[in-house]
Design a protein around this motif. Structure first.
Motif, PDB file in Angstrom:
ATOM      1  N   ILE A 176      50.167  38.086  53.868  1.00 22.61           N
ATOM      2  CA  ILE A 176      50.297  38.767  55.152  1.00 22.61           C
ATOM      3  C   ILE A 176      50.901  37.780  56.142  1.00 22.61           C
ATOM      4  CG2 ILE A 176      48.332  40.297  54.723  1.00 22.61           C
ATOM      5  CD1 ILE A 176      46.650  38.499  56.535  1.00 22.61           C
ATOM      6  N   TRP A 177      51.459  38.278  57.249  1.00 26.56           N
ATOM      7  CA  TRP A 177      52.014  37.361  58.257  1.00 26.56           C
ATOM      8  C   TRP A 177      51.229  37.392  59.560  1.00 26.56           C
ATOM      9  CZ3 TRP A 177      53.447  39.850  62.684  1.00 26.56           C
ATOM     10  CH2 TRP A 177      53.783  41.209  62.586  1.00 26.56           C
ATOM     11  N   ALA A 178      50.278  38.328  59.696  1.00 23.96           N
ATOM     12  CA  ALA A 178      49.434  38.391  60.896  1.00 23.96           C
ATOM     13  C   ALA A 178      48.028  38.792  60.475  1.00 23.96           C
ATOM     14  CB  ALA A 178      49.994  39.395  61.898  1.00 23.96           C
ATOM     15  N   GLY A 179      47.033  38.247  61.170  1.00 23.57           N
ATOM     16  CA  GLY A 179      45.650  38.471  60.787  1.00 23.57           C
ATOM     17  C   GLY A 179      45.239  39.929  60.751  1.00 23.57           C
ATOM     18  N   TYR A 180      45.760  40.748  61.688  1.00 22.85           N
ATOM     19  CA  TYR A 180      45.318  42.137  61.745  1.00 22.85           C
ATOM     20  C   TYR A 180      45.714  42.917  60.491  1.00 22.85           C
ATOM     21  CZ  TYR A 180      50.002  43.981  62.704  1.00 22.85           C
ATOM     22  OH  TYR A 180      51.314  44.347  62.599  1.00 22.85           O
ATOM     23  N   GLN A 181      46.723  42.431  59.747  1.00 21.71           N
ATOM     24  CA  GLN A 181      47.157  43.135  58.540  1.00 21.71           C
ATOM     25  C   GLN A 181      46.093  43.111  57.445  1.00 21.71           C
ATOM     26  OE1 GLN A 181      50.847  40.846  58.104  1.00 21.71           O
ATOM     27  NE2 GLN A 181      51.983  42.754  58.305  1.00 21.71           N
ATOM     28  N   ALA A 182      45.154  42.170  57.549  1.00 18.45           N
ATOM     29  CA  ALA A 182      44.090  42.104  56.540  1.00 18.45           C
ATOM     30  C   ALA A 182      43.255  43.376  56.528  1.00 18.45           C
ATOM     31  CB  ALA A 182      43.198  40.895  56.798  1.00 18.45           C
ATOM     32  N   ARG A 183      43.276  44.124  57.638  1.00 17.77           N
ATOM     33  CA  ARG A 183      42.538  45.385  57.699  1.00 17.77           C
ATOM     34  C   ARG A 183      42.971  46.346  56.598  1.00 17.77           C
ATOM     35  NH1 ARG A 183      40.469  47.381  62.725  1.00 17.77           N
ATOM     36  NH2 ARG A 183      40.327  45.790  64.339  1.00 17.77           N
ATOM     37  N   TYR A 184      44.207  46.233  56.169  1.00 14.50           N
ATOM     38  CA  TYR A 184      44.773  47.197  55.233  1.00 14.50           C
ATOM     39  C   TYR A 184      44.935  46.610  53.839  1.00 14.50           C
ATOM     40  CZ  TYR A 184      45.650  48.763  59.918  1.00 14.50           C
ATOM     41  OH  TYR A 184      45.482  49.093  61.239  1.00 14.50           O
ATOM     42  N   THR A 185      44.117  45.620  53.533  1.00 12.75           N
ATOM     43  CA  THR A 185      44.138  44.991  52.216  1.00 12.75           C
ATOM     44  C   THR A 185      42.731  45.020  51.631  1.00 12.75           C
ATOM     45  OG1 THR A 185      43.546  42.744  52.905  1.00 12.75           O
ATOM     46  CG2 THR A 185      45.874  43.376  53.111  1.00 12.75           C
ATOM     47  N   ASP A 186      42.617  44.568  50.394  1.00 13.63           N
ATOM     48  CA  ASP A 186      41.316  44.460  49.739  1.00 13.63           C
ATOM     49  C   ASP A 186      40.819  43.020  49.723  1.00 13.63           C
ATOM     50  OD1 ASP A 186      41.175  47.200  49.048  1.00 13.63           O
ATOM     51  OD2 ASP A 186      42.538  46.855  47.375  1.00 13.63           O
ATOM     52  N   CYS A 187      41.368  42.158  50.581  1.00 13.12           N
ATOM     53  CA  CYS A 187      41.027  40.737  50.470  1.00 13.12           C
ATOM     54  C   CYS A 187      39.574  40.470  50.861  1.00 13.12           C
ATOM     55  CB  CYS A 187      41.986  39.875  51.283  1.00 13.12           C
ATOM     56  SG  CYS A 187      41.958  40.141  53.046  1.00 13.12           S
ATOM     57  N   ASP A 188      38.992  39.512  50.156  1.00  8.67           N
ATOM     58  CA  ASP A 188      37.611  39.103  50.391  1.00  8.67           C
ATOM     59  C   ASP A 188      37.535  37.914  51.338  1.00  8.67           C
ATOM     60  OD1 ASP A 188      36.562  40.917  48.259  1.00  8.67           O
ATOM     61  OD2 ASP A 188      37.739  39.575  46.981  1.00  8.67           O
ATOM     62  N   LEU A 189      38.579  37.077  51.321  1.00  6.58           N
ATOM     63  CA  LEU A 189      38.645  35.894  52.178  1.00  6.58           C
ATOM     64  C   LEU A 189      39.934  35.926  52.981  1.00  6.58           C
ATOM     65  CD1 LEU A 189      37.667  33.071  49.627  1.00  6.58           C
ATOM     66  CD2 LEU A 189      36.137  34.500  50.992  1.00  6.58           C
ATOM     67  N   MET A 190      39.897  35.358  54.183  1.00 13.08           N
ATOM     68  CA  MET A 190      41.094  35.185  55.008  1.00 13.08           C
ATOM     69  C   MET A 190      41.259  33.701  55.296  1.00 13.08           C
ATOM     70  SD  MET A 190      40.699  38.327  57.725  1.00 13.08           S
ATOM     71  CE  MET A 190      42.053  37.699  58.725  1.00 13.08           C
ATOM     72  N   LEU A 191      42.437  33.162  54.991  1.00 12.83           N
ATOM     73  CA  LEU A 191      42.679  31.734  55.176  1.00 12.83           C
ATOM     74  C   LEU A 191      43.225  31.444  56.571  1.00 12.83           C
ATOM     75  CD1 LEU A 191      44.310  30.754  51.752  1.00 12.83           C
ATOM     76  CD2 LEU A 191      41.902  31.151  52.323  1.00 12.83           C
ATOM     77  N   GLY A 192      42.969  30.211  57.047  1.00 14.65           N
ATOM     78  CA  GLY A 192      43.541  29.758  58.311  1.00 14.65           C
ATOM     79  C   GLY A 192      42.964  30.444  59.525  1.00 14.65           C
ATOM     80  N   VAL A 193      41.642  30.554  59.588  1.00 18.11           N
ATOM     81  CA  VAL A 193      40.977  31.291  60.665  1.00 18.11           C
ATOM     82  C   VAL A 193      40.149  30.330  61.518  1.00 18.11           C
ATOM     83  CG1 VAL A 193      39.307  33.117  61.183  1.00 18.11           C
ATOM     84  CG2 VAL A 193      40.891  33.383  59.267  1.00 18.11           C
ATOM     85  N   ALA A 194      40.229  30.491  62.836  1.00 20.52           N
ATOM     86  CA  ALA A 194      39.380  29.714  63.739  1.00 20.52           C
ATOM     87  C   ALA A 194      37.977  30.315  63.751  1.00 20.52           C
ATOM     88  CB  ALA A 194      39.961  29.724  65.145  1.00 20.52           C
ATOM     89  N   ARG A 195      36.977  29.459  63.874  1.00 20.65           N
ATOM     90  CA  ARG A 195      35.592  29.949  63.960  1.00 20.65           C
ATOM     91  C   ARG A 195      35.355  30.484  65.368  1.00 20.65           C
ATOM     92  NH1 ARG A 195      31.576  28.263  60.105  1.00 20.65           N
ATOM     93  NH2 ARG A 195      30.070  28.335  61.806  1.00 20.65           N
ATOM     94  N   ASP A 196      35.538  31.774  65.530  1.00 19.70           N
ATOM     95  CA  ASP A 196      35.456  32.433  66.832  1.00 19.70           C
ATOM     96  C   ASP A 196      33.996  32.631  67.234  1.00 19.70           C
ATOM     97  OD1 ASP A 196      35.572  34.439  68.963  1.00 19.70           O
ATOM     98  OD2 ASP A 196      37.640  34.751  68.336  1.00 19.70           O
ATOM     99  N   PRO A 197      33.654  32.381  68.508  1.00 21.97           N
ATOM    100  CA  PRO A 197      32.268  32.608  68.935  1.00 21.97           C
ATOM    101  C   PRO A 197      31.900  34.084  68.979  1.00 21.97           C
ATOM    102  CG  PRO A 197      33.632  32.018  70.808  1.00 21.97           C
ATOM    103  CD  PRO A 197      34.479  31.808  69.580  1.00 21.97           C
ATOM    104  N   LYS A 198      32.918  34.971  68.964  1.00 26.52           N
ATOM    105  CA  LYS A 198      32.658  36.414  69.000  1.00 26.52           C
ATOM    106  C   LYS A 198      33.410  37.088  67.851  1.00 26.52           C
ATOM    107  CE  LYS A 198      34.192  36.295  73.167  1.00 26.52           C
ATOM    108  NZ  LYS A 198      34.708  36.634  74.513  1.00 26.52           N
ATOM    109  N   PRO A 199      32.998  36.806  66.602  1.00 28.50           N
ATOM    110  CA  PRO A 199      33.732  37.373  65.468  1.00 28.50           C
ATOM    111  C   PRO A 199      33.529  38.876  65.359  1.00 28.50           C
ATOM    112  CG  PRO A 199      31.722  36.336  64.705  1.00 28.50           C
ATOM    113  CD  PRO A 199      31.834  36.018  66.171  1.00 28.50           C
ATOM    114  N   ALA A 200      34.466  39.535  64.683  1.00 26.19           N
ATOM    115  CA  ALA A 200      34.303  40.958  64.393  1.00 26.19           C
ATOM    116  C   ALA A 200      33.040  41.150  63.559  1.00 26.19           C
ATOM    117  CB  ALA A 200      35.524  41.473  63.639  1.00 26.19           C
TER     118      ALA A 200
END
Length: 293
Positions: free
Chosen positions: A72-96
């Motif tokens: 994928i080229w943008a994080g929001y695209q993961a919504r439309y996949t079956d992925c279990d892990l997302m790489l290159g993510v900041a530890r957000d204080p307010k995660p989804a």
């Protein structure tokens, strides 16, 4: 009417895909990760897949499954996949609500990089310079205000660093992770970095891997695997191959993006659009179900 039905079907197909728990992953025989192929040293294609991709490979081995990748080229695209892990993510204080995190793996600082020997640079010195920046970022707007020439067309941070070294760019805003990798791969690179404080822009955060639709028990299992890799030296060895060091916050469960630089959900235009489409798809599904009765 057929066009309307086709549009509604397309919207319904865009509903977020569900990831699996660890039992489901083991039963399927594969761990699926979402990654960007132009995000070295985090992830990429070629002989060296990136340090987070290598970490994901080790996690898959520990689970006894194979690793599969959805690019994928943008994080929001993961919504439309079956992925279990997302790489290159900041530890957000307010995660989804459907996201949890692996431990902090590396510490990231956003920096301003120049070619040549180190020297003092003031904000005003950038007024006639060609500078690569993330599109629509705060740094982008700050540079426009003083008449600089910001460029946003580069597909990766490595491409920006190459353009700085070649003289195509005067400077560029990149992550410390990218610069550390570039220097590791090219020891003679004549580049130096300054804090983006000179742009009145500060950004630093712990980088990790996101766990999708994971409960607290599965999260603890993932953390146990990462801790095992840290204790036996695999994590440090993987990071060292890419010029990185393990985050000092690895054992801190509260390591997060500082609140002052965490973007509120309310300002994410793309997120608002996606949520509106999902809401429309939900309402249309309900209407279709009612009409079918």
């Amino acid at each position: 009417m057929q066009l309307i039905r086709a549009f509604l079907v397309a919207l319904m197909l865009c509903a977020p895909a569900a990831a699996r728990d660890l039992d489901g992953i083991r039963q399927s025989g594969q761990l699926i990760v979402c990654a960007n192929k132009n995000a070295m040293p985090i992830s990429g294609i070629g002989d060296r897949p990136g340090f987070q991709m290598e970490i994901a490979q080790e996690i898959a081995k520990e689970l006894g499954v194979r690793l599969s990748v959805e690019w994928i080229w943008a994080g929001y695209q993961a919504r439309y996949t079956d992925c279990d892990l997302m790489l290159g993510v900041a530890r957000d204080p307010k995660p989804a609500s459907f996201l949890r995190y692996l431990q902090a793996l590396t510490d990231v600082q956003v920096i301003l990089v120049f070619a040549g020997p180190p020297r003092d640079v003031a904000f005003e010195d950038l007024s006639d310079k060609v500078v690569a920046v993330p599109s629509a970022s705060l740094a982008h707007f700050k540079l426009l205000e003083i008449g600089a020439d910001p460029r946003v067309a580069y597909k990766s941070e490595v491409a920006i660093l190459q353009a700085i070294e070649s003289g195509e760019l005067d400077a560029g805003v990149v992550s410390s992770v990218a610069l550390d990798w570039y220097r590791h791969d090219r020891p003679g690179a004549a580049l130096f970095a300054l804090s983006t404080d000179i742009l009145d822009v500060t950004s630093h955060y712990p980088l990790t891997i996101a766990l999708r639709h994971t409960d607290a028990l599965d999260e603890a299992d993932y953390h146990e695997i990462a801790a095992k890799m840290r204790d036996d030296g695999r994590l440090q060895a993987i990071l060292a191959r890419y010029g990185q060091t393990l985050s000092a916050e690895f054992d801190n469960p509260y390591a997060r993006v500082p609140d002052e630089i965490s973007e509120p959900d309310s300002v994410s235009v793309r997120k608002d659009i996606v949520e509106e489409l999902e809401d429309l798809a939900r309402r249309n599904r309900e209407e279709l179900e009612q009409s079918a009765k």
